[in-house]
Design a protein around this motif. Structure first.
Motif, PDB file in Angstrom:
ATOM      1  N   GLY A  19       0.916  -1.348   0.019  1.00 26.08           N
ATOM      2  CA  GLY A  19       0.129  -0.114  -0.064  1.00 26.08           C
ATOM      3  C   GLY A  19       0.839   1.089  -0.021  1.00 26.08           C
ATOM      4  O   GLY A  19       1.875   1.230   0.101  1.00 26.08           O
ATOM      5  N   LEU A  20       0.326   2.281   0.049  1.00 24.58           N
ATOM      6  CA  LEU A  20       0.815   3.584  -0.065  1.00 24.58           C
ATOM      7  C   LEU A  20       0.498   4.405   0.881  1.00 24.58           C
ATOM      8  O   LEU A  20      -0.893   4.350   1.665  1.00 24.58           O
ATOM      9  CB  LEU A  20       0.425   4.219  -1.445  1.00 24.58           C
ATOM     10  CG  LEU A  20       1.411   3.726  -2.804  1.00 24.58           C
ATOM     11  CD1 LEU A  20       0.686   4.574  -3.923  1.00 24.58           C
ATOM     12  CD2 LEU A  20       2.744   4.034  -2.541  1.00 24.58           C
ATOM     13  N   GLY A  21       1.255   5.532   1.415  1.00 26.59           N
ATOM     14  CA  GLY A  21       0.839   6.514   2.410  1.00 26.59           C
ATOM     15  C   GLY A  21       0.608   6.098   3.909  1.00 26.59           C
ATOM     16  O   GLY A  21       1.223   5.033   4.097  1.00 26.59           O
ATOM     17  N   GLU A  22      -0.088   6.739   4.556  1.00 26.51           N
ATOM     18  CA  GLU A  22      -0.228   6.650   6.175  1.00 26.51           C
ATOM     19  C   GLU A  22      -1.497   5.729   6.586  1.00 26.51           C
ATOM     20  O   GLU A  22      -2.607   5.658   5.384  1.00 26.51           O
ATOM     21  CB  GLU A  22      -0.588   8.098   6.810  1.00 26.51           C
ATOM     22  CG  GLU A  22       0.577   8.962   6.467  1.00 26.51           C
ATOM     23  CD  GLU A  22       0.270  10.463   6.915  1.00 26.51           C
ATOM     24  OE1 GLU A  22      -0.801  10.609   7.423  1.00 26.51           O
ATOM     25  OE2 GLU A  22       1.067  11.355   6.898  1.00 26.51           O
ATOM     26  N   ARG A  23      -1.407   5.190   7.507  1.00 31.03           N
ATOM     27  CA  ARG A  23      -2.594   4.689   8.226  1.00 31.03           C
ATOM     28  C   ARG A  23      -3.219   3.323   7.188  1.00 31.03           C
ATOM     29  O   ARG A  23      -4.334   3.263   6.967  1.00 31.03           O
ATOM     30  CB  ARG A  23      -3.928   5.419   8.340  1.00 31.03           C
ATOM     31  CG  ARG A  23      -3.401   6.785   9.236  1.00 31.03           C
ATOM     32  CD  ARG A  23      -4.690   7.702   9.527  1.00 31.03           C
ATOM     33  NE  ARG A  23      -5.212   6.932  10.859  1.00 31.03           N
ATOM     34  CZ  ARG A  23      -5.035   7.463  12.021  1.00 31.03           C
ATOM     35  NH1 ARG A  23      -4.235   8.317  12.217  1.00 31.03           N
ATOM     36  NH2 ARG A  23      -5.530   6.633  13.134  1.00 31.03           N
ATOM     37  N   ARG A  24      -2.061   2.869   6.796  1.00 25.88           N
ATOM     38  CA  ARG A  24      -2.486   1.632   5.763  1.00 25.88           C
ATOM     39  C   ARG A  24      -2.995   0.525   6.728  1.00 25.88           C
ATOM     40  O   ARG A  24      -3.813  -0.420   6.190  1.00 25.88           O
ATOM     41  CB  ARG A  24      -1.319   1.063   5.178  1.00 25.88           C
ATOM     42  CG  ARG A  24      -0.810   1.989   3.963  1.00 25.88           C
ATOM     43  CD  ARG A  24       0.745   1.635   3.529  1.00 25.88           C
ATOM     44  NE  ARG A  24       1.700   2.175   4.498  1.00 25.88           N
ATOM     45  CZ  ARG A  24       2.738   1.300   4.636  1.00 25.88           C
ATOM     46  NH1 ARG A  24       3.053   0.465   3.786  1.00 25.88           N
ATOM     47  NH2 ARG A  24       3.718   1.752   5.547  1.00 25.88           N
ATOM     48  N   GLY A  25      -2.930   0.461   7.968  1.00 24.23           N
ATOM     49  CA  GLY A  25      -3.517  -0.644   8.900  1.00 24.23           C
ATOM     50  C   GLY A  25      -4.891  -0.333   9.051  1.00 24.23           C
ATOM     51  O   GLY A  25      -5.700  -1.370   9.120  1.00 24.23           O
TER      52      GLY A  25
END
Length: 747
Positions: free
Chosen positions: A556-562
């Motif tokens: 995935g990309l970027g923040e907060r992928r969780g």
């Protein structure tokens, strides 16, 4: 959770309204369940009635003062923030109440037979009385739907206390409050809704438990942020598919417009993660302490739940797809092919498609899959006037995802976090998601299955297509949210270590607001690029290894992928060609449901009898003209006075005595020469059969066409309703003959 059952038996007709009228002359219609279309008591209504009863009991136990029992009620049902300036006063309820519905066997039988289902409800007229004159006011006649008395409904409830004195006190208070709540629904102070509510499993020593001070509730576990050091990325993933079966409508708040709360058409990973948090920790076992760090680092990803078609998880429609206005089935991929300016097209902004292509469809039908939704109206009742008022919220509407649908999410877990012998089935079970999940909404059953990871493709590439299938949160070097093409191009190029040039892009901005229930505070607003945004990049300079692009899909990309953000697809077949690829979509056949017997009760017999009465009247109206013609009735035979004499016999028809009187009348008729000549020859034998046999009516009415519940015997109702059917049928035949003669005279 500790499950309990709530039984409701209505002793009078009742009405839980939809908040609107029906077509024609019905001013108020009964609320029906979206799954089977049958009347039910919503969980919100039942919760409010139980709370009102428990508050009255608690007020008496505290001698009319603010005391421990009233605080106990507040904790059990939750604190209401309606009418206050501080939304943080809202506290979660320890009690969850589901809708009260008919028995499953009865629901299944009624859902298969519309005539029986229609017999549950009847139209009740009403008027308004002028207080000055004491007579009915003009123009105030109204008609309302009400449900038959005798309904037996069952609701499931849960208390978030496993055992102990606190649970016993909660059950005792609920049982006492249920006894105090003896009326339910609309116009419950005017005769409707008289009922008896019982809590199964309630302790027998209510007086003893309620006579002492209530115990303290267990304190809620505080939300803690635990970061574990040393979590290593193995670059090997274990994927799990999470199939979500919606057992109740689902409200995923998106925005509010006045008194309407709109819902998203999917379940974000940020809402799915809290529901699965405990089960994820069980799956990780002794490595559960690393879960917070793994989520923050993207080693555990709970991806958004989207609709399923033919066993495949669909994805938000790309913004590059354009559909013709006149023929929505014709779709153009403008990343590869520019639209003809002579043909009007519009961008697809909602719906879901397969990454492999679109299903075949007619030219005038869009092949994009959409999620079914419904709108349900509720009201907050103020205690004093017992009406919805603006002070406490008034009337509001939820737009919800309709129950019965299936969504699919995915969980990606780095293999280094999974212990040996971990069992993915710990993720299975029922969870609550979204808004209003303590009553009518949010019940979801989750089933987890392992998925295989595809191997990376070898080679190099100089151009690629990027499709955001969930919102992307990223920041540039100045920590500003990336919401445009230029910012994404520079950030992604730096991430991949190459120079990128975006030749084509279709971009939407994303804004995400919300509320953090664990912290009791508003959530920070998040800005980014919306799902469906798509880009075509060219690589300048050295080519890019295909494995690097494959890692974008994995990690995935970027923040907060969780939490479901940053999921992407690279070079999907859907966007690879000049037009969307066409694939044949499999249509799942609805499995046949085996009929099951319905328990014979007073209420089930009442449903069948009322359905038979409606069907008997319908058959009589259809067959009356033909029957009169078969009997030889004409303008002169029999005379109106003779038909009137015959009608008087059927108006008071009551079985054997009436048959005897009809037989005596026919005998006297035959002895009177100037009367017997006035009757056609075919009439007297037909009347003789009516006078001689109670079941003769079924030669005119086809009892095999009358509706019947499984497990009920048709002959029982033939015997029970023979006299009523005789009266209705012959009065209808006589009335039809009178009407025919009147129309002929007018002509």
């Amino acid at each position: 959770m500790s499950a309990i059952q709530i039984q409701i038996v209505f002793h009078s007709d009742w009405h839980i309204g939809e908040g609107a009228g029906g077509a024609g002359y019905i001013d108020r219609i009964v609320r029906r369940h979206p799954q089977d279309g049958l009347p039910f008591v919503p969980g919100k209504t039942l919760t409010g009635i139980l709370r009102d009863g428990c508050e009255r009991i608690a007020c008496g136990l505290d001698d009319g003062q603010t005391g421990a029992w009233q605080a106990f009620v507040t904790t059990l049902f939750g604190e209401q923030s309606k009418g206050t300036d501080n939304p943080a006063t809202t506290t979660p309820a320890r009690l969850r109440v589901g809708p009260a519905r008919l028995a499953p066997e009865l629901r299944a039988a009624l859902a298969e037979n519309g005539e029986l289902a229609a017999a549950l409800v009847f139209i009740k007229p009403g008027i308004a009385i002028d207080p000055d004159t004491g007579v009915a006011r003009s123009d105030m006649l109204r008609f309302e739907e009400v449900v038959l008395a005798g309904c037996e409904l069952t609701a499931a409830a849960e208390i978030s206390v496993i055992d102990g004195a606190c649970r016993q006190a909660a059950l005792a208070l609920l049982a006492a409050g249920a006894r105090a709540a003896d009326r339910l629904g609309g116009k419950r102070r005017r005769g409707n809704g008289r009922c008896e509510i019982a809590i199964t499993g309630a302790p027998s020593n209510l007086a003893e438990i309620l006579g002492r001070a209530p115990p303290d509730w267990p304190s809620a576990q505080a939300c803690r942020l635990v970061l574990a050091a040393g979590a290593q990325r193995s670059r090997q993933w274990q994927r799990f598919a999470l199939d979500l079966q919606l057992l109740a409508p689902l409200v995923i708040p998106e925005r509010g417009a006045g008194n309407v709360i709109a819902s998203r058409d999917h379940v974000p990973g940020s809402l799915l993660l809290p529901a699965l948090h405990t089960r994820l920790r069980q799956l990780l076992g002794d490595r559960a302490g690393q879960l917070t760090s793994a989520l923050a680092g993207g080693l555990v990803q709970v991806r958004n739940a989207y609709p399923v078609r033919a066993g495949e998880r669909l994805l938000p429609v790309p913004a590059a797809l354009m559909a013709e206005k006149e023929r929505p089935g014709i779709i153009i991929n403008e990343l590869r092919q520019r639209a003809d300016h002579a043909t009007q097209r519009k961008q697809l902004r909602s719906g879901y498609v397969s990454a492999a292509g679109l299903p075949r469809s007619a030219e005038d039908t869009s092949p994009v899959t959409t999620v079914d939704s419904l709108a349900v109206t509720h009201a907050v009742i103020e205690d004093q006037p017992q009406r919805p008022t603006a002070a406490v919220g008034g009337v509001y509407t939820y737009e919800a995802i309709r129950s019965g649908q299936n969504l699919r999410a995915e969980i990606w877990i780095d293999r280094s976090l999974l212990p040996e012998g971990s069992d993915h089935q710990v993720l299975n079970g029922e969870v609550r998601i979204g808004r209003a999940k303590k009553d009518d909404y949010g019940r979801v059953h989750v089933t987890a299955e392992p998925l295989a990871c595809k191997p990376p493709a070898p080679g190099e590439c100089r151009q690629f297509t990027l499709w955001l299938v969930s919102p992307l949160l990223a920041r540039d070097e100045r920590l500003r949210a990336i919401v445009d093409v230029g910012g994404l191009q520079a950030w992604l190029g730096k991430l991949l270590g190459v120079a990128l040039q975006c030749s084509q892009a279709y971009v939407r901005a994303h804004r995400d607001d919300g509320w953090n229930s664990a912290w009791g505070e508003p959530r920070c607003t998040r800005f980014g690029l919306a799902a469906g945004s798509c880009f075509h990049f060219s690589v300048t300079g050295e080519p890019l290894a295909a494995e690097r692009l494959y890692r974008l899909e994995e990690e995935g990309l970027g923040e907060r992928r969780g939490e479901g953000y940053g999921e992407v697809r690279v070079d999907p077949p859907l966007l690879a060609g000049s037009a969307a690829a066409l694939l044949a979509a499999a249509i799942a056949e609805r499995p046949a449901v085996a009929p099951c017997n319905v328990a014979v009760t007073d209420f089930s017999r009442q449903i069948v009898e009322r359905a038979w009465r409606r069907a008997i009247r319908a058959q009589a109206l259809v067959r009356a003209p033909a029957t009169a013609k078969q009997l030889g009735w004409a303008d002169s035979k029999p005379q109106n006075s003779q038909l009137g004499a015959l009608r008087s016999h059927f108006e008071q028809w009551s079985g054997t005595p009436s048959r005897q009187r009809l037989g005596q009348w026919l005998a006297q008729l035959r002895r009177t020469a100037n009367r017997i000549d006035k009757w056609p020859p075919a009439t007297l034998p037909a009347l003789d059969s009516v006078a001689g046999e109670a079941q003769a009516i079924w030669s005119h009415i086809d009892a095999s066409e009358l509706p019947l519940l499984p497990g009920h015997h048709r002959n029982d109702y033939r015997q029970r309703l023979a006299d009523e059917a005789t009266r209705v049928f012959w009065l209808t035949v006589i009335a039809a003959e009178f009407d025919r003669r009147a129309r002929k005279e007018e002509a």
